[in-house]
Design a protein around this motif. Sequence first.
Motif, PDB file in Angstrom:
ATOM      1  N   ILE A  33     -58.081  24.010 -12.794  1.00  0.00           N
ATOM      2  CA  ILE A  33     -57.627  24.793 -13.942  1.00  0.00           C
ATOM      3  C   ILE A  33     -56.611  24.034 -14.782  1.00  0.00           C
ATOM      4  CG2 ILE A  33     -55.797  26.036 -12.681  1.00  0.00           C
ATOM      5  CD1 ILE A  33     -56.750  28.524 -14.364  1.00  0.00           C
ATOM      6  N   TYR A  34     -55.697  23.314 -14.139  1.00  0.00           N
ATOM      7  CA  TYR A  34     -54.681  22.573 -14.890  1.00  0.00           C
ATOM      8  C   TYR A  34     -55.323  21.405 -15.638  1.00  0.00           C
ATOM      9  CZ  TYR A  34     -49.996  20.662 -15.796  1.00  0.00           C
ATOM     10  OH  TYR A  34     -48.838  20.202 -16.385  1.00  0.00           O
ATOM     11  N   GLY A  35     -56.304  20.767 -15.013  1.00  0.00           N
ATOM     12  CA  GLY A  35     -57.008  19.692 -15.695  1.00  0.00           C
ATOM     13  C   GLY A  35     -57.718  20.174 -16.947  1.00  0.00           C
ATOM     14  N   CYS A  36     -58.380  21.320 -16.843  1.00  0.00           N
ATOM     15  CA  CYS A  36     -59.071  21.869 -18.019  1.00  0.00           C
ATOM     16  C   CYS A  36     -58.078  22.207 -19.123  1.00  0.00           C
ATOM     17  CB  CYS A  36     -59.863  23.109 -17.621  1.00  0.00           C
ATOM     18  SG  CYS A  36     -61.345  22.774 -16.622  1.00  0.00           S
ATOM     19  N   GLU A  50     -68.796  20.604 -24.040  1.00  0.00           N
ATOM     20  CA  GLU A  50     -69.974  21.002 -23.263  1.00  0.00           C
ATOM     21  C   GLU A  50     -70.648  19.806 -22.604  1.00  0.00           C
ATOM     22  OE1 GLU A  50     -73.907  23.886 -23.614  1.00  0.00           O
ATOM     23  OE2 GLU A  50     -72.815  23.305 -25.433  1.00  0.00           O
ATOM     24  N   GLN A  51     -70.682  18.674 -23.292  1.00  0.00           N
ATOM     25  CA  GLN A  51     -71.310  17.484 -22.738  1.00  0.00           C
ATOM     26  C   GLN A  51     -70.324  16.615 -21.960  1.00  0.00           C
ATOM     27  OE1 GLN A  51     -74.593  16.863 -22.767  1.00  0.00           O
ATOM     28  NE2 GLN A  51     -74.821  18.849 -23.765  1.00  0.00           N
ATOM     29  N   GLN A  52     -69.109  16.514 -22.446  1.00  0.00           N
ATOM     30  CA  GLN A  52     -68.128  15.618 -21.844  1.00  0.00           C
ATOM     31  C   GLN A  52     -67.494  16.185 -20.577  1.00  0.00           C
ATOM     32  OE1 GLN A  52     -65.201  14.501 -24.777  1.00  0.00           O
ATOM     33  NE2 GLN A  52     -66.738  13.817 -26.244  1.00  0.00           N
ATOM     34  N   ASP A  53     -67.398  17.500 -20.498  1.00  0.00           N
ATOM     35  CA  ASP A  53     -66.651  18.137 -19.407  1.00  0.00           C
ATOM     36  C   ASP A  53     -67.279  19.505 -19.119  1.00  0.00           C
ATOM     37  OD1 ASP A  53     -64.664  18.535 -17.539  1.00  0.00           O
ATOM     38  OD2 ASP A  53     -62.998  18.283 -18.931  1.00  0.00           O
ATOM     39  N   PRO A  54     -68.529  19.531 -18.630  1.00  0.00           N
ATOM     40  CA  PRO A  54     -69.291  20.777 -18.570  1.00  0.00           C
ATOM     41  C   PRO A  54     -68.665  21.859 -17.700  1.00  0.00           C
ATOM     42  CG  PRO A  54     -70.429  19.015 -17.396  1.00  0.00           C
ATOM     43  CD  PRO A  54     -69.334  18.381 -18.180  1.00  0.00           C
ATOM     44  N   MET A  55     -67.990  21.504 -16.614  1.00  0.00           N
ATOM     45  CA  MET A  55     -67.382  22.530 -15.778  1.00  0.00           C
ATOM     46  C   MET A  55     -66.212  23.191 -16.495  1.00  0.00           C
ATOM     47  SD  MET A  55     -69.513  22.372 -13.406  1.00  0.00           S
ATOM     48  CE  MET A  55     -68.827  23.681 -12.389  1.00  0.00           C
ATOM     49  N   ALA A  59     -65.676  27.114 -17.860  1.00  0.00           N
ATOM     50  CA  ALA A  59     -64.456  27.870 -17.588  1.00  0.00           C
ATOM     51  C   ALA A  59     -63.815  28.405 -18.868  1.00  0.00           C
ATOM     52  CB  ALA A  59     -63.460  26.988 -16.836  1.00  0.00           C
ATOM     53  N   TRP A  60     -63.860  27.632 -19.931  1.00  0.00           N
ATOM     54  CA  TRP A  60     -63.270  28.073 -21.190  1.00  0.00           C
ATOM     55  C   TRP A  60     -64.053  29.218 -21.825  1.00  0.00           C
ATOM     56  CZ3 TRP A  60     -58.746  27.324 -23.572  1.00  0.00           C
ATOM     57  CH2 TRP A  60     -57.936  26.269 -23.156  1.00  0.00           C
ATOM     58  N   GLN A  61     -65.300  29.400 -21.450  1.00  0.00           N
ATOM     59  CA  GLN A  61     -66.108  30.475 -22.038  1.00  0.00           C
ATOM     60  C   GLN A  61     -65.862  31.822 -21.358  1.00  0.00           C
ATOM     61  OE1 GLN A  61     -67.609  29.216 -24.787  1.00  0.00           O
ATOM     62  NE2 GLN A  61     -66.736  27.336 -23.921  1.00  0.00           N
ATOM     63  N   TRP A 111     -67.224  18.757 -11.298  1.00  0.00           N
ATOM     64  CA  TRP A 111     -65.830  18.774 -11.741  1.00  0.00           C
ATOM     65  C   TRP A 111     -65.304  17.347 -11.791  1.00  0.00           C
ATOM     66  CZ3 TRP A 111     -63.440  23.123 -13.411  1.00  0.00           C
ATOM     67  CH2 TRP A 111     -63.991  24.363 -13.037  1.00  0.00           C
ATOM     68  N   ARG A 112     -64.459  17.073 -12.757  1.00  0.00           N
ATOM     69  CA  ARG A 112     -63.841  15.748 -12.819  1.00  0.00           C
ATOM     70  C   ARG A 112     -62.945  15.552 -11.592  1.00  0.00           C
ATOM     71  NH1 ARG A 112     -62.168  13.957 -18.948  1.00  0.00           N
ATOM     72  NH2 ARG A 112     -64.146  14.496 -19.967  1.00  0.00           N
ATOM     73  N   THR A 113     -62.933  14.338 -11.076  1.00  0.00           N
ATOM     74  CA  THR A 113     -62.208  14.067  -9.842  1.00  0.00           C
ATOM     75  C   THR A 113     -61.062  13.087 -10.066  1.00  0.00           C
ATOM     76  OG1 THR A 113     -63.610  12.205  -9.178  1.00  0.00           O
ATOM     77  CG2 THR A 113     -64.327  14.413  -8.498  1.00  0.00           C
TER      78      THR A 113
END
Length: 207
Positions: A33-36, A50-55, A59-61, A111-113
């Motif tokens: 959540i903090y990363g987003c 949507e393409q760069q960070d789909p997860m 979450a933002w939607q 998710w980005r790691t």
Amino acid sequence: MLAALAAATLLLTPWSTPPAAAHGSVADPLSRIYGCYLRWGSDWMNPDMEQQDPMCYQAWQSPTGAMWLWNALYREGTGGDFQAYIPDNQLCSAGLTDSGRYAPMDTPGAWRTTQVDSSFTVDLFDEAKHGADYLLVYVTKQGYDARTDALDWADLELVAETGKQAPNSHYYADVSAPGRSGHHVVYTIWKASHGDQIYFTCSDVTF
């Protein structure tokens, strides 16, 4: 600076007034959540998400307001019996706390790691500086697939536990989690010292 940015952002989003005692999240390895929030909080309507960070896009939607409340993913009234209140598949949302506001955090996927070694330090950022009674840090066992499997208690191994830490902006836990490779989840539980608020956060890492 981060606290000021969060406060300014919330003033622009009156539909999502945060709890008065909101605290923070895991800054390293960066929580979902903090990363987003850090990556997209000032650009949350950018269609490239949507393409760069789909997860994070997902979450933002649903709902957008939850992302402004990145520092309030906590639960009260557990009495320390976490498994009785937080079912399998709902660990990252603290058992769908706050009427399910944080449900997207439970969704497995790409998710980005954060890259980590077998030994690393969890850095917890606490905006309110109320102190931490403890930190409990779990890491998923080897064989867990973070991209397809929502988190269960049985997926986790307790790898670090701290005592009380004095009020500050950051609290730390040194972790040793050998024998792992690939994408895993670090699950951090911490209790704010000022009352019955226990925070539950999922951070994605690559060993």
